[in-house]
Design an enzyme around this catalytic site. Structure first.
Site, PDB file in Angstrom:
ATOM      1  N   HIS A   1       0.848  -1.324   0.007  1.00  0.00           N
ATOM      2  CA  HIS A   1       0.006  -0.028  -0.007  1.00  0.00           C
ATOM      3  C   HIS A   1       0.806   1.096   0.142  1.00  0.00           C
ATOM      4  O   HIS A   1       0.204   2.315   0.090  1.00  0.00           O
ATOM      5  CB  HIS A   1      -1.146  -0.036   1.374  1.00  0.00           C
ATOM      6  CG  HIS A   1      -1.906  -1.283   1.323  1.00  0.00           C
ATOM      7  ND1 HIS A   1      -2.741  -1.333   0.226  1.00  0.00           N
ATOM      8  CD2 HIS A   1      -2.298  -2.075   2.270  1.00  0.00           C
ATOM      9  CE1 HIS A   1      -3.479  -2.428   0.515  1.00  0.00           C
ATOM     10  NE2 HIS A   1      -3.270  -2.807   1.655  1.00  0.00           N
TER      11      HIS A   1
ATOM     12  N   ASP B   1      -2.742 -10.867  -1.961  1.00  0.00           N
ATOM     13  CA  ASP B   1      -3.180 -10.338  -0.869  1.00  0.00           C
ATOM     14  C   ASP B   1      -4.886  -9.802  -1.288  1.00  0.00           C
ATOM     15  O   ASP B   1      -5.313  -9.632  -2.185  1.00  0.00           O
ATOM     16  CB  ASP B   1      -2.674  -9.049  -0.268  1.00  0.00           C
ATOM     17  CG  ASP B   1      -3.045  -8.359   0.846  1.00  0.00           C
ATOM     18  OD1 ASP B   1      -2.126  -8.749   1.972  1.00  0.00           O
ATOM     19  OD2 ASP B   1      -3.802  -7.738   0.931  1.00  0.00           O
TER      20      ASP B   1
ATOM     21  N   HIS C   1      -6.491  -7.343  -0.177  1.00  0.00           N
ATOM     22  CA  HIS C   1      -6.504  -5.795  -0.610  1.00  0.00           C
ATOM     23  C   HIS C   1      -5.884  -5.531  -1.888  1.00  0.00           C
ATOM     24  O   HIS C   1      -4.667  -6.332  -2.148  1.00  0.00           O
ATOM     25  CB  HIS C   1      -6.172  -4.986   0.451  1.00  0.00           C
ATOM     26  CG  HIS C   1      -6.693  -5.417   1.787  1.00  0.00           C
ATOM     27  ND1 HIS C   1      -6.022  -5.985   2.698  1.00  0.00           N
ATOM     28  CD2 HIS C   1      -7.836  -5.015   2.315  1.00  0.00           C
ATOM     29  CE1 HIS C   1      -7.007  -6.094   3.832  1.00  0.00           C
ATOM     30  NE2 HIS C   1      -8.114  -5.639   3.459  1.00  0.00           N
TER      31      HIS C   1
ATOM     32  N   ASP D   1      -4.681 -12.914   4.264  1.00  0.00           N
ATOM     33  CA  ASP D   1      -6.036 -12.199   4.501  1.00  0.00           C
ATOM     34  C   ASP D   1      -7.219 -12.628   3.931  1.00  0.00           C
ATOM     35  O   ASP D   1      -8.256 -12.319   4.028  1.00  0.00           O
ATOM     36  CB  ASP D   1      -5.761 -10.546   5.007  1.00  0.00           C
ATOM     37  CG  ASP D   1      -5.119  -9.936   3.675  1.00  0.00           C
ATOM     38  OD1 ASP D   1      -4.665 -10.672   2.771  1.00  0.00           O
ATOM     39  OD2 ASP D   1      -4.694  -8.690   4.068  1.00  0.00           O
TER      40      ASP D   1
HETATM   41 ZN   LIG Z   1      -4.096  -6.939   2.888  1.00  0.00          ZN
END
Ligand SMILES: [Zn+2]
Length: 407
Positions: A182, A218, A220, A304
């Site tokens: 990120h 991931d 996200h 995750d």
């Molecule tokens: Zn994540």
């Protein structure tokens, strides 16, 4: 390993964690606040020069800690805790010394490979203090080991990937933290402030002049990695993610300029199982790898996606996560001699993350002979009609993402 040795190591790891809580911090830092090598970190992993699978971990990833934060050192301690159930895994040790970067200027210089200098200067002012770096609830945090950990995570990932690139190793895993996907050229977010996978990819390309593909699994979207390579012709970015926070990663984001057509996103409806994720990898990721033919694949691996993860809304089991790993290995065999390096990103349910990491390591070492250990089992079954609806929506998105990229 004898139980007493193992227990002692666990105790030491716990002790190391306590340092970041404050009261022992001085033991790991000299008077100028610089971290120094300690004798307290002992890894329970077994290393051998015969192994063709590289493993990179470092004490700084255990010492950089904030006990109550979701992204804390306990994520990695749990990996050590569960290791005794995975026998016969041997790795080639990858180690990075912290000495070259002790000052702020050196830290900024090293990470400016992928980040804007002004951004790094701002981060550098706060990084040594044990505090949040931003006001966001997803903020990463600094501390006496943050500079060391972020530097080593980036450099160690590159060194591991570099050994896979030149054939010295077959594959590898960078068991690093804090995560990085990120963190963009000039922004932090989602517990990330320096982007290790991007750093490794950028330096690999500079060194070998061969294309690299970053596959982000991931849960996200890796908005930071996308930002860094959005107009790069040398690094392809592919992400499969839940269509939610950080609210980026749309299908239409395909890259620009020289990187046009080299950014691939598949946002998935929330609540899907591994069946849909497997289809996403087989029908979206695999054709992209075959089309772009990278010399090497770096996987931004988040665990995750697991059904128990508090920060993801997908329903994958460890077993299903491993089917994704297997698909990636197969296509890598066909396209780039199996040159894959997994890099840890998210994963916040401690046990699920540890089991995910260890099963992945086992697959890297033992390949098809690896027996999957998934004591957590599959997600409890939900409403079948609701699931069918989600899967129809997923099929539409998969179709449209494939069309946009002519797959
Ligand atoms: Zn994540």
């Amino acid at each position: 390993m004898e139980r007493s040795t193992f227990k002692r190591r666990q105790l030491l790891a716990g002790f190391a964690s306590a340092t970041a809580m404050g009261f022992l911090a001085g033991r790991f830092a000299d008077r100028a606040g610089k971290p120094r090598e300690s004798n307290l970190f002992e890894t329970p992993f077994t290393f051998s020069d015969e192994s063709r699978t590289g493993l990179f971990e470092d004490e700084s990833f255990f010492f950089h800690d904030w006990h109550s934060h979701p992204e804390s050192a306990s994520r990695l301690m749990q990996v050590h805790d569960e290791l005794s159930d995975f026998k016969d895994m041997k790795f080639r040790k990858i180690a990075v010394r912290s000495s070259p970067f002790q000052g702020a200027a050196e830290w900024i210089e090293a990470l400016s490979v992928v980040h804007d200098r002004k951004y790094l200067e701002r981060v550098s002012e706060k990084i040594d203090q044990r505090d949040y770096l931003t006001q966001s609830r997803w903020s990463p945090y600094g501390g006496p080991h943050a500079r060391d950990a972020t530097y080593k995570a980036a450099v160690g990932t590159f060194e591991l990937a570099s050994k896979v690139a030149n054939g010295e190793l077959a594959n590898g895993f960078a068991l690093i933290r804090p995560p990085g996907h990120h963190a963009g050229r000039a922004f932090s977010g989602g517990y990330c402030f320096t982007n290790s996978v991007a750093y490794a990819a950028k330096r690999l390309v500079a060194k070998n002049r061969k294309p690299v593909l970053i596959l982000d699994l991931d849960v996200h979207h890796g908005n930071g990695t996308e930002d860094i390579f959005y107009s790069s012709p040398e690094v392809t970015y592919v992400s499969v993610h839940q269509d939610d926070w950080p609210y980026t990663g749309g299908i239409e984001r395909t890259g620009e300029g020289a990187g046009s057509g080299l950014n691939f996103n598949l946002p998935m409806p929330l609540g899907l199982t591994g069946r849909s994720w497997h289809e996403a990898v087989e029908k979206f990721v695999v054709p992209i790898v075959e089309k772009t033919r990278p010399a090497q694949i770096l996987v931004s691996m988040g665990y995750d996606t697991h059904w128990r993860d508090p920060q993801g809304s997908m329903l994958l089991s460890v077993d299903e996560q491993m089917s994704l790993v297997a698909s990636v290995q197969r296509v890598a065999e066909r396209v780039c001699e199996g040159k894959v390096v997994f890099v840890l990103e998210g994963g916040y349910e401690r046990r699920a993350t540890a089991l995910g990491v260890l099963n992945t390591l086992n697959r890297l070492v033992a390949d098809k002979k690896a027996i999957i250990k998934d004591p957590l089992g599959p997600a409890p079954l939900g409403d079948a009609q609701e699931m069918a609806k989600l899967e129809r929506e997923f099929a539409k998105r998969l179709d449209s993402a494939r069309k946009v990229h002519g797959l």
